[in-house]
Design an enzyme around this catalytic site. Structure first.
Site, PDB file in Angstrom:
ATOM      1  N   SER A   1       0.831  -1.243  -0.255  1.00  0.00           N
ATOM      2  CA  SER A   1      -0.103   0.183   0.040  1.00  0.00           C
ATOM      3  C   SER A   1       0.805   1.218   0.115  1.00  0.00           C
ATOM      4  O   SER A   1       1.943   1.258  -0.680  1.00  0.00           O
ATOM      5  CB  SER A   1      -0.849   0.075   1.063  1.00  0.00           C
ATOM      6  OG  SER A   1      -2.025   0.955   1.114  1.00  0.00           O
TER       7      SER A   1
ATOM      8  N   ASP B   1      -8.796  -4.289  -6.408  1.00  0.00           N
ATOM      9  CA  ASP B   1      -8.285  -3.678  -4.960  1.00  0.00           C
ATOM     10  C   ASP B   1      -8.862  -2.293  -4.797  1.00  0.00           C
ATOM     11  O   ASP B   1      -8.961  -1.346  -5.520  1.00  0.00           O
ATOM     12  CB  ASP B   1      -6.596  -3.422  -5.178  1.00  0.00           C
ATOM     13  CG  ASP B   1      -6.049  -3.025  -3.659  1.00  0.00           C
ATOM     14  OD1 ASP B   1      -6.756  -2.169  -3.050  1.00  0.00           O
ATOM     15  OD2 ASP B   1      -4.797  -3.445  -3.306  1.00  0.00           O
TER      16      ASP B   1
ATOM     17  N   HIS C   1      -7.223  -5.913  -0.415  1.00  0.00           N
ATOM     18  CA  HIS C   1      -6.110  -5.090  -0.719  1.00  0.00           C
ATOM     19  C   HIS C   1      -4.910  -5.832  -0.628  1.00  0.00           C
ATOM     20  O   HIS C   1      -4.780  -6.490   0.510  1.00  0.00           O
ATOM     21  CB  HIS C   1      -6.234  -4.142   0.523  1.00  0.00           C
ATOM     22  CG  HIS C   1      -5.179  -3.073   0.664  1.00  0.00           C
ATOM     23  ND1 HIS C   1      -4.860  -2.356  -0.753  1.00  0.00           N
ATOM     24  CD2 HIS C   1      -4.516  -2.611   1.471  1.00  0.00           C
ATOM     25  CE1 HIS C   1      -3.949  -1.546  -0.424  1.00  0.00           C
ATOM     26  NE2 HIS C   1      -3.822  -1.467   0.916  1.00  0.00           N
TER      27      HIS C   1
END
Length: 519
Positions: A234, A461, A489
């Site tokens: 991320s 995602d 995710h």
């Protein structure tokens, strides 16, 4: 969790990013190949890095870490870095580190693998402590696993912008103001957040991601590694990309999973996340309606509209919760809705939470919101992630806009993503009046001259849309895209055998998966 445009609230993994290894997934590829033979990283000349251009950096690059045992097999230390890299002879701050030494010895040891789960604001220390599930046995057998809390985050001189009570007010306030009075209230809270960060000290002007990327190079040197091997998830991919751009000759084996492209503008990130969460919500609703006891009826779009209706009702009439002092507001409910969209195995609990909310009980959705913000049952926050994310993002992508421009952007995002667009659009408001000027604004990267970099993208995602992984892999001169066709995710260690095998092969041998590989 994801994880606001670089100025908005959804751009962070928080607990779900940290626990990504526990998520489930699927893969259509064949079983992974036999364990690859680890290959040592190519050494580089010993005189690179910041200290080559300025002797004032030598005291940072020459430091040696003092590791002490801290819980089981882990060791802890602190790293000293300059507050302001433009003034290396000035004030310093320290970063908290944790290390899980490799089980390998001698030629089996490939060095250190530095990990970061995202944010801005998530703890790399807590992520490293999950190494037994977030990394494969093979990787742990050849790398020391090193986690760090970035400057101003967690245990690294945390930036305290608001106290717990003020953080409660900020998160619970109406996130989609409808009247001038509500807009003024939102502006006031945003200004109080910025002023609180500014009052927290000189570090507040230097928690930008560019400074963290430079900290990574000091950490690499202190670990004794010629090259940085790194797993970022991320927002952690954003740090890794900035590092590769600044120190391409120091890039070792770098995996960027759930990618954020530094070339994106704040508006583009808002748009991508709004549409990503809207898509994830549709996938959840379809799954819910196909099962038993789903409170959402009709078509998928009708189900989404029922959820939007719930949020609108909470704007006027918050729901009671098991915490008698707190109600489920629209703001908290939106956080509670977003949290389980990061991981499909939380969808059954989301169904239970929505059923309870439609029945007048906001307790389960409030619990999701508190998990997202790391609020404890005692009313405190276990870290500063809920507020420091603004301090970082407003420096990375400062705003020169106005409230009127924010309102216009809200209208545009609402048309694209009716559920999450308004929430994300108004999430940029704190940066409009952010009182701390930026010194290192993020921008496009190419990392010319860097070794191979593996970019991993998940097709559905919600927080870091697949298109961002595609664009980052294309922009990086040595980037290679690995695709996971799935929900949730990030991808590595989420249950896909072929994703895990390809990432492990790269970390252990430096060999990238074939162009166009999809799991």
């Amino acid at each position: 969790m994801p994880p606001r445009s670089p100025r908005s609230r959804a751009l962070r993994p928080l607990a779900l990013g940290v626990g990504a290894a526990l998520l489930l997934g699927s893969c259509s590829a064949e079983e992974p190949a036999p364990q690859p033979t680890p290959t040592a990283l190519t050494p580089v000349t010993p005189d690179g890095g910041e200290q080559a251009g300025n002797p004032d950096f030598a005291r940072f690059y020459d430091q040696r870490l003092s590791w002490t045992g801290c819980q089981g097999d882990f060791e802890c230390a602190r790293l000293t870095v300059p507050v302001d890299y433009a003034d290396p002879a000035g004030a310093t701050t320290t970063l908290a580190l944790v290390r899980l030494p490799t089980t390998g010895r001698g030629a089996d040891r490939l060095g250190s693998l530095v990990v970061n789960p995202g944010g801005p604001g998530a703890s790399g220390i807590e992520y490293a402590r999950t190494a037994e599930v977030s990394l494969s046995d093979a990787v742990r057998a050849h790398f020391d696993v090193v986690g760090f809390d970035p400057r101003g985050v967690g245990s690294s001189a945390p930036l305290q912008c608001l106290d717990a009570s003020d953080t409660d007010d900020f998160l619970a306030e109406d996130p989609t103001p409808d009247t001038p009075a509500e807009v003024r209230t939102r502006q006031r809270l945003a200004r109080e957040l910025g002023e609180g960060c500014a009052d927290a000290g000189a570090l507040a002007a230097h928690v930008d991601s560019g400074s963290v990327a430079r900290d990574l190079d000091v950490l690499r040197a202190a670990l004794g590694d010629d090259r940085l091997s790194y797993l970022g998830k991320s927002y952690g991919t954003f740090l890794g990309a900035l590092y590769a751009q600044r120190f391409p000759g120091r890039v070792g084996r770098v995996v960027l999973d759930g990618a954020i492209d530094p070339a994106l503008t704040g508006a583009e990130i808002d748009e991508g996340q709004a549409q990503g969460f809207e898509q994830a919500l549709g996938a959840y609703v379809e799954n819910c309606q196909a099962g038993d006891d789903c409170p959402l009826t009709g078509t998928v779009e009708q189900g989404r509209e029922q959820i939007r209706g719930l949020l609108r009702s909470l704007d006027a009439d918050p729901l009671p919760t098991g915490d008698g002092a707190r109600e489920l507001t629209e703001g908290l409910a939106t956080l509670g809705l977003a949290y389980p969209l990061y991981a499909e195995q939380l969808w059954p609990q989301l169904t239970e939470a929505l059923t309870a909310a439609f029945g007048g009980d906001g307790t389960p959705l409030l619990a999701f919101a508190d998990a997202y913000a790391h609020r404890t049952t005692g009313g405190e926050y276990s870290d500063n992630s809920a507020t420091v994310i603004y301090a970082v993002n407003c420096l990375d992508r400062p705003s020169d806009g106005s409230v009127a421009e924010v309102q216009a952007e809200v209208e545009r995002l609402t048309a694209l993503a009716p559920t999450f667009g308004p929430f994300l659009g108004w999430g940029s408001l704190p940066c409009v009046d952010w009182p701390i000027p930026s010194v290192d604004v993020a921008g496009p990267v190419s990392a010319a001259g860097a070794g191979p970099i593996l970019v991993v993208g998940t097709t559905r995602d919600p927080a870091t849309p697949y298109a961002w992984a595609q664009s980052l892999a294309a922009e990086l001169e040595s980037g290679r895209l690995l695709t996971y066709d799935g929900d949730g995710h990030t991808a590595y260690r989420r249950g896909s055998a072929c994703i895990d095998a390809d990432v492990d092969d790269y970390l252990l041998t430096g060999v990238l998966p074939a162009e166009g590989t999809t799991c």
